[in-house]
Each structure stands twice: as C-alpha cells, then as structure tokens.
Write a protein that holds these residues in place. Sequence first.
Motif, PDB file in Angstrom:
ATOM      1  N   ALA A 127       0.780  -1.126  -0.083  1.00 45.74           N
ATOM      2  CA  ALA A 127       0.153  -0.055  -0.065  1.00 45.74           C
ATOM      3  C   ALA A 127       0.868   1.195   0.073  1.00 45.74           C
ATOM      4  O   ALA A 127       0.286   2.324  -0.188  1.00 45.74           O
ATOM      5  CB  ALA A 127      -1.051  -0.160   1.049  1.00 45.74           C
ATOM      6  N   HIS A 128       2.036   1.167   0.387  1.00 47.69           N
ATOM      7  CA  HIS A 128       2.926   2.119   0.130  1.00 47.69           C
ATOM      8  C   HIS A 128       3.443   2.638  -1.206  1.00 47.69           C
ATOM      9  O   HIS A 128       3.479   4.042  -1.430  1.00 47.69           O
ATOM     10  CB  HIS A 128       4.351   1.918   0.701  1.00 47.69           C
ATOM     11  N   THR A 137       1.185   1.550  -3.924  1.00 43.69           N
ATOM     12  CA  THR A 137       0.168   1.482  -4.893  1.00 43.69           C
ATOM     13  C   THR A 137      -1.312   1.972  -3.991  1.00 43.69           C
ATOM     14  O   THR A 137      -1.646   1.861  -2.700  1.00 43.69           O
ATOM     15  CB  THR A 137      -0.421  -0.104  -5.040  1.00 43.69           C
ATOM     16  N   PHE A 138      -2.201   2.691  -4.917  1.00 44.79           N
ATOM     17  CA  PHE A 138      -3.502   3.198  -4.272  1.00 44.79           C
ATOM     18  C   PHE A 138      -4.441   2.008  -4.330  1.00 44.79           C
ATOM     19  O   PHE A 138      -4.942   1.504  -5.437  1.00 44.79           O
ATOM     20  CB  PHE A 138      -3.871   4.329  -5.025  1.00 44.79           C
ATOM     21  N   ASN A 162       1.612   5.851  -4.984  1.00 46.69           N
ATOM     22  CA  ASN A 162       1.662   6.533  -3.758  1.00 46.69           C
ATOM     23  C   ASN A 162       3.137   7.135  -3.390  1.00 46.69           C
ATOM     24  O   ASN A 162       3.866   6.339  -2.549  1.00 46.69           O
ATOM     25  CB  ASN A 162       1.122   5.697  -2.659  1.00 46.69           C
TER      26      ASN A 162
HETATM   27  C1  LIG Z   1       0.484   5.984   0.929  1.00 43.26           C
HETATM   28  O1  LIG Z   1       1.554   5.874   1.633  1.00 43.26           O
HETATM   29  C2  LIG Z   1       1.948   6.163   2.856  1.00 43.26           C
HETATM   30  C3  LIG Z   1       3.085   5.518   3.590  1.00 43.26           C
HETATM   31  O2  LIG Z   1       4.144   5.938   2.683  1.00 43.26           O
HETATM   32  C4  LIG Z   1       0.707   5.558   3.752  1.00 43.26           C
HETATM   33  O3  LIG Z   1       0.842   6.270   4.909  1.00 43.26           O
HETATM   34  C5  LIG Z   1      -0.544   5.913   3.046  1.00 43.26           C
HETATM   35  O4  LIG Z   1      -1.548   5.232   3.937  1.00 43.26           O
HETATM   36  C6  LIG Z   1      -0.706   5.630   1.556  1.00 43.26           C
HETATM   37  N1  LIG Z   1      -1.602   6.035   1.025  1.00 43.26           N
HETATM   38  C7  LIG Z   1      -2.873   5.266   0.559  1.00 43.26           C
HETATM   39  C8  LIG Z   1      -3.849   6.056  -0.081  1.00 43.26           C
HETATM   40  O5  LIG Z   1      -2.701   4.116   0.271  1.00 43.26           O
END
Ligand SMILES: *[C@@H]1O[C@H](CO)[C@@H](O)[C@H](O)[C@H]1NC(C)=O
Length: 513
Positions: free
Chosen positions: A270-271, A273-274, A361
């Motif tokens: 998730a870091h 990819t959305f 992301n």
């Molecule tokens: C994007 O990455 C950050 C950490 O780098 C995380 O905290 C956040 O939830 C992520 N956002 C989504 C929308 O996945």
Amino acid sequence: MEELQTLVLTTLDRDNVIEDTKNLKSTQGNALDQLAVLGVLNSLKSKDMLDYTPLTYEYWRLTGEGEQLAKEGSHEARVFAAIPAGEEGLAIKQLQSILGATAKIGQGNAFKKKWIAKKGDNLVRCVDTIEDQTQKDLQQIQSTGQLQDTKTLNDLKKRKLVEKQKTTSYKVTKGPEFALEVKKEATDITYEMLQSGEWKTASFKKYNFDAVGVPPAGGHLHPLMKVRQEFREIFFEMGFEEMATNCFAESSFWNFDALFQPQQHPARDAHDTFFLKDPATTDRFPRDLMERIKVTHENGGDTGSTGYNYVWKEEDAGKMLLRTHTTAVSSNMLYKLAEKTKELGEFRPAKYFSIDRVFRNETVDATHLAEFHQIEGVIADKNLTLGDLIGFMDVFFKKMGMEKIRFKPTYNPYTEPSMEIFSYHKGLKKWVEIGNSGMFRPEMLLPLGLPPDVRVIAWGLGLERPTMIKYGISNIRDLLGHKVKIDMIKEYPICRLDKKMGKELAGINDDEE
Ligand SMILES: *[C@@H]1O[C@H](CO)[C@@H](O)[C@H](O)[C@H]1NC(C)=O
Ligand SMILES: *[C@@H]1O[C@H](CO)[C@@H](O)[C@H](O)[C@H]1NC(C)=O
C-alpha cells in the motif's frame, strides 16, 4: 466624444475649414486633447464627411524648476532681494541659511551680472535696482511657448529650466459627404432592407480591413496533451496502433499477476499502490487465463521456468487498484492479440503504444506527483531479439533528435533482458536516463496464449520530463494539479517534437553546433 464631434462639424459648417484644431476650445474654454480630436477625425473621415492633414509644431515648456522661477523670480534676483541696501550688506553664511541651495547658484550669477559684490565676509549690493529678465523670459515662454532670442533659450535649456515639446494638430476640410448630422450607417444588408427596397438608398459602413480581429476564445490543450500529441505522431508515423487506456481502475490481476509479478512483490504494498475501497475487489478476468497464470507463478507450469514457489491466491489478484503503470493495458492487449491469433489460426505482428496517466503513492515534491503519464511502446513479432529492440530505440529517439543513445543492463520484474536507455546530455556533460526497456519474459507471454516463437519488446518513458523541458517548467506542480495557472494552458504554444526538442532534452544547444 459626441460633443467633440458636434464641435468639429459645426465649426466646419460655419467656417468651411478648420485651419488648426489646436485653436478649437471646448465649451468650458479648455484646449482639446489632440488624440481625442484625431479619433473623431478618423471616424468622420471614414464616412467621407471630412478630410484632414496633420500639422506638427514645436514649442517650449517650462520644467518644474522653470515654473518655480517664473513664479518666485530667478535665483540671482532672490539673492539680490535678500541682501539689504547699504554698506553693511549681509553675511554670506546668513544668506545661505535664508535661501539654502538658491544662495549658491544665485550668488554666482549675481556676481556675473555685477549686482552684488563681496566685502569681507559680507555681500553688498552694487546697484539700486535690478530687472529680472530671466523671470520675464520664463513667463513669456510659459504663456506663449516661444521666445525670440535663441541664445537665451539655449541658456535656459542648459540650465534645465525649459524643454522643447512637439505636438501635432490638424487642418480639417469638408469631405464630399459633409453633413451636420452623422448618418447612422448600416453594417449589413438585411432581409427587411431587401424587401422594403431600403438597401438602394441606405448608407453602408465601410469594411475596415486593417482592424485587428477578435482573437478566438477556443479551447486549449494542456501542455502535457500538446507534447503527447507529438509523441503520438511519431508512433503513428512508425505504424503503431494506439491502445485504449480509458481504465484508471484496474485489477491487480492485469496490473501485476499477468506480468509475472509475485504477490509478495514490494510494489504491491500500500506504500506504492493506491488500492480501491469501493469496489475493493473484482473477479472479472478470464478464468482459464487465471489458471495458467496461477500455475506459472507457483511452479512455472509448462513455460520451462520454476516459478516463484508460493501459493497463488485469487483474492490477491482480485484487489482493485489505480493502475501503477500502463503495462496493465499492454498485458490486456497482448492477451487479446493471443485470442485473435487462435481465432485467425495465424499470428499477425502487432505494434501498440499508449500514453496515459498512472498512479503511485509517492512523496510529492518538485519533480514527483502521485500521478503522472507514461509513454509505452510494445512490439510483438516472431523471433524478435535484443538487437531489434536496440535498433528500434535508435530510430525512435533519433526521430526526436537524440543521436547519442546508450543502453545499460538493469532488472525489471517482467522483462528479461532489460535495459535502461541513456542519452548524452551536453549541458550536464553526462549520460542521463531517459527511459526503460526490455523483452517480456516467457513466463508472462506463454500463459497469455501467444505462440512460443513470438517475442515482445517494450519500452517506456515519462511524459512530464520532456514537457517540463520543452516549456521551461521547473516545478511539476506548475504543470499539473490545483496550483496550475489556467492562463498558462492558454499561452503555451503548440509543441513541435522536432529535432530541436530532442536536442533540448539532450541538453544540446543549437549555438554550440
Ligand atoms: C501512501 O503511503 C503512506 C506511507 O508512505 C501511507 O501512510 C498511506 O496510507 C498511503 N496512502 C494510500 C492512499 O494508500
Ligand atoms: C524463428 O526462428 C525459428 C528457429 O530459428 C525458425 O525456425 C523460424 O522460421 C523463425 N521464424 C521467422 C518468422 O523468422
């Protein structure tokens, strides 16, 4: 404007000619602004109501200091006035404290004119009365704009008390269509005029072919789209077909699994990819293909590979996301190509490209946004080799004027071999990365159903960097996002991705060559 027009017309009617418009006075008795007069004359001339010739003449005008002296007297006269009559006179120091700067300038001139003399530390008068000719001259220039004595004029000019001015006024005569009233002119012939016969006598406004047209307020392409259009032209020129990329939301299946990316791959985190919340999952992908991909991931299936040796889960493949690369579209297209091959009973080579938005992301900074555009090209043909890829890249980038291209082996999850593409940047005096490329792995192609001798070469580059270079934008937030100025989109010219553009990308200055 109307008042001025009436004044010009009535004066012409009475006198037949206006010798000089500078002598016209407004109803309040003020001199007229000759520019406004010119406007009226031009408008009436266009209707043949009058004609005019410009008259230019020169006159003198007082400067700020000149005006002050005309009012208060010259420096020397003021010095004379400050010194009392009699033997005693006035101490020089005292004169300075009374008159300030005037004392210094005035003294010199008063000495020259022999009005005053020095007596010890004091100044005394040498004459009983004086005549302040300078003040008189200035006053005359103030009221008439002229002075007969040119030597004096030049002196005054040197002293920065007067300056030369030029004005233009006009001599006006009647024209063939002269009348006291301005006839309302028709701008266009109308249906009613034709019916009533009024067109026969109506007077029509002349076309003004010198008028500047109103700029059309049409739509404008965003700079990114302008540059995209140029890349599209290059692809079309080389026989490529554009892939439909209207699917920002994709399944992990097409975005990752179909590309032989293991389900534990860090990019799936998730870091990076959305993932979507609603709908969070899908099962809309071909079942037979899914089975083939599952075994390939688990043990290589019949691809000759050993796979990744883990248990492949359908629920991970079903997770919906915003596509992280346009290769998600390419994998889908290659599957369709394989299906078509089966249908036709023969393989037909294909060249595809896409230029569209992807989402990651990433930490946003001056050169990174969480969404950007990828340019991707894919060629599928029998027996393609790395040599084909290198040769093709050479042609592709040369079309943009990048002559010096180099390749460096690299690792990509779904291509093998893979190569980063570098171009020599003359400005930075080093090789800079401009794209990535490779040959899709058999573990990706065989499950899709492509014939075993079909090879697929692919490459990609960003759209933002060339655009920023092209338009001299240093912060990506000035190009994309809520901080973008709408005017910028209007004003940036169309892009020509010619040799010059490629040279800019490669930092080559035309002057250097
Ligand atoms: C994007 O990455 C950050 C950490 O780098 C995380 O905290 C956040 O939830 C992520 N956002 C989504 C929308 O996945
Ligand atoms: C591809 O290579 C194979 C093996 O070298 C050869 O038999 C085949 O004819 C080639 N196909 C084409 C289209 O060149």
